[in-house]
Design an enzyme around this catalytic site. Structure first.
Site, PDB file in Angstrom:
ATOM      1  N   ARG A  69      20.571  43.949  75.733  1.00  0.00           N
ATOM      2  CA  ARG A  69      21.947  43.913  75.263  1.00  0.00           C
ATOM      3  C   ARG A  69      22.854  43.321  76.333  1.00  0.00           C
ATOM      4  O   ARG A  69      22.701  43.607  77.527  1.00  0.00           O
ATOM      5  CB  ARG A  69      22.455  45.330  74.913  1.00  0.00           C
ATOM      6  CG  ARG A  69      21.845  45.920  73.649  1.00  0.00           C
ATOM      7  CD  ARG A  69      22.353  45.210  72.407  1.00  0.00           C
ATOM      8  NE  ARG A  69      21.813  45.779  71.169  1.00  0.00           N
ATOM      9  CZ  ARG A  69      20.752  45.313  70.539  1.00  0.00           C
ATOM     10  NH1 ARG A  69      20.092  44.271  71.045  1.00  0.00           N
ATOM     11  NH2 ARG A  69      20.342  45.859  69.417  1.00  0.00           N
ATOM     12  N   GLU A  98      29.478  37.402  73.354  1.00  0.00           N
ATOM     13  CA  GLU A  98      28.598  36.365  72.830  1.00  0.00           C
ATOM     14  C   GLU A  98      29.299  35.613  71.724  1.00  0.00           C
ATOM     15  O   GLU A  98      29.979  36.230  70.897  1.00  0.00           O
ATOM     16  CB  GLU A  98      27.293  36.984  72.299  1.00  0.00           C
ATOM     17  CG  GLU A  98      26.398  37.512  73.404  1.00  0.00           C
ATOM     18  CD  GLU A  98      25.080  38.060  72.872  1.00  0.00           C
ATOM     19  OE1 GLU A  98      24.984  38.314  71.657  1.00  0.00           O
ATOM     20  OE2 GLU A  98      24.155  38.223  73.670  1.00  0.00           O
ATOM     21  N   HIS A 117      20.281  34.568  72.583  1.00  0.00           N
ATOM     22  CA  HIS A 117      20.027  35.819  71.860  1.00  0.00           C
ATOM     23  C   HIS A 117      19.000  35.613  70.738  1.00  0.00           C
ATOM     24  O   HIS A 117      19.246  35.926  69.573  1.00  0.00           O
ATOM     25  CB  HIS A 117      21.324  36.394  71.272  1.00  0.00           C
ATOM     26  CG  HIS A 117      21.241  37.882  71.036  1.00  0.00           C
ATOM     27  ND1 HIS A 117      22.336  38.689  71.041  1.00  0.00           N
ATOM     28  CD2 HIS A 117      20.181  38.698  70.802  1.00  0.00           C
ATOM     29  CE1 HIS A 117      21.973  39.937  70.811  1.00  0.00           C
ATOM     30  NE2 HIS A 117      20.668  39.970  70.656  1.00  0.00           N
TER      31      HIS A 117
END
Length: 376
Positions: A69, A98, A117
């Site tokens: 994370r 993000e 990601h």
């Protein structure tokens, strides 16, 4: 490769079976590793878990991997460590926020490997998901075992109404332990006394286990799979019942054993809507089990409670409730303060620095009246 790891919800025995040396304190792990990889949800406890202080304890030339994370690594501290040579390299799949800005200095840093990601989108991860789905079905058809179910066990409306308050109490006691206890967990015992002992306590025990693990497992745990997940991690969960009443007509007492010490907390119901924390360790009290709790052990000295109130007041934090338990005047005691807002790090540091304060824990519980997700 020798693997060492820190996980408060994985017993040392189970870690050993997996070929992992269990480390009891996170601070003792940093200096042991050439490569450090993170596998944890993002919470108040884990945000910036890798910060400048942690990096300073690591081996020179360490390499970091974060595919968990964004927010687990203090990106400013990481950049400084890369530029200064303390960290030789880092591989990062997640950022906070993000997507990261195009001019983010870490994105094009020569000692960084960066991906957008997609840790769950590799060939290996997709195969692993398919294999796990197959195992879940096999476990159900062969043994009737249900893992990661999104629904709670089948209950009639009358049974659910009868258990709702106890399920809520069990979950909150579990969440309390998750945020208050220190060290790697070995076992837990729940003792039901009085009226609650006549209920379906297995579901209440599952509710405790789910509350205990929900922050650590980030949404994977629920009323159906909670006990199985504990067993999978080598943690023993014991249930004891007695219909004899003690000081309260109904009470749930919980005890968690870690490699450091044994923690205990007890709760009860007042009427049909009020949950109360009535004992922590050897200390009796009467505290609300909701919202933000500041729990502190201390020496029972004149002026300490006033100091805490004044300190939080200066930092703009209002005290909603306060309760103190002690065994004798002047000795060790415990205080539970319900706060209206989360105190700043500065406020906490100022309170903790008082010479009569022994330990502090900041605990976040659901607001009063908010039911567990499994009862909705």
């Amino acid at each position: 490769m020798k693997v060492v790891g820190f996980d408060p919800f994985l017993s040392a025995e189970r870690a050993g079976e997996l070929g992992i040396e269990s480390i009891a304190r996170l601070d003792d792990l940093w200096g042991r590793c050439d490569y450090i990889t993170l596998h944890t949800p993002l919470s108040n406890e884990t945000r910036n878990i890798v910060n400048a202080a942690a990096i300073a304890k690591m081996k020179p030339g360490v390499r970091l991997i974060n595919c968990a994370r964004g927010g687990l690594i203090d990106e400013t501290a990481l950049l400084a460590a890369l530029d200064g040579g303390r960290v030789a390299g880092a591989a990062v799949d997640v950022f906070d926020p993000e997507p990261p800005p195009a001019d983010h200095p870490l994105v094009k840093h020569p000692q960084m490997v960066v991906t957008p990601h997609l840790g769950a989108s590799t060939d290996e991860a997709q195969v692993a998901v398919a294999v796990e789905a197959a195992h879940l079905l096999i476990d159900f058809f062969n043994r009737g075992q249900v893992r990661f179910s999104v629904n709670m066990p089948s209950l009639s409306g009358a049974e659910l109404a009868d258990l709702k308050m106890y399920l809520d109490l069990g979950r909150r006691l579990g969440m309390l332990h998750a945020q208050m206890d220190r060290g790697t967990v070995k076992s837990a015992t729940l003792r039901y006394r009085g009226e609650v002992a006549t209920k379906n306590t297995r579901l209440v025990t599952s509710s405790f286990a789910a509350g205990w693990m929900e922050a650590a497992l980030e949404g994977q745990v629920n009323l159906v799979n909670a006990e199985h997940l504990l067993k999978e991690r080598g943690i023993t969960l014991v249930e004891e019942k007695s219909t004899d009443t003690g000081d309260f007509g109904t009470m749930i007492s919980t005890e968690v054993v870690t490699e450091k010490k044994t923690y205990s907390a007890s709760g009860t119901l007042f009427g049909k809507q009020f949950l109360r924390l009535v004992q922590v360790g050897p200390y009796r009290l009467d505290a609300h089990l909701d919202g933000i709790l500041f729990v502190f052990t201390h020496y029972d000295r004149p002026g300490l409670i006033g100091f805490i109130g004044n300190t939080f007041g200066r930092h703009g934090v209002n005290i909603a409730q306060m309760n103190v338990g002690r065994k004798q005047p002047g000795g060790e005691a415990i205080g539970v303060v319900n706060l209206d807002t989360m105190p700043s790090a500065e406020a906490l540091a100022e309170v903790e620095a008082h010479p009569d304060i022994l330990s502090v824990s900041l605990i976040k519980l659901p607001p009063a009246g908010e039911e567990p997700p499994w009862t909705g």
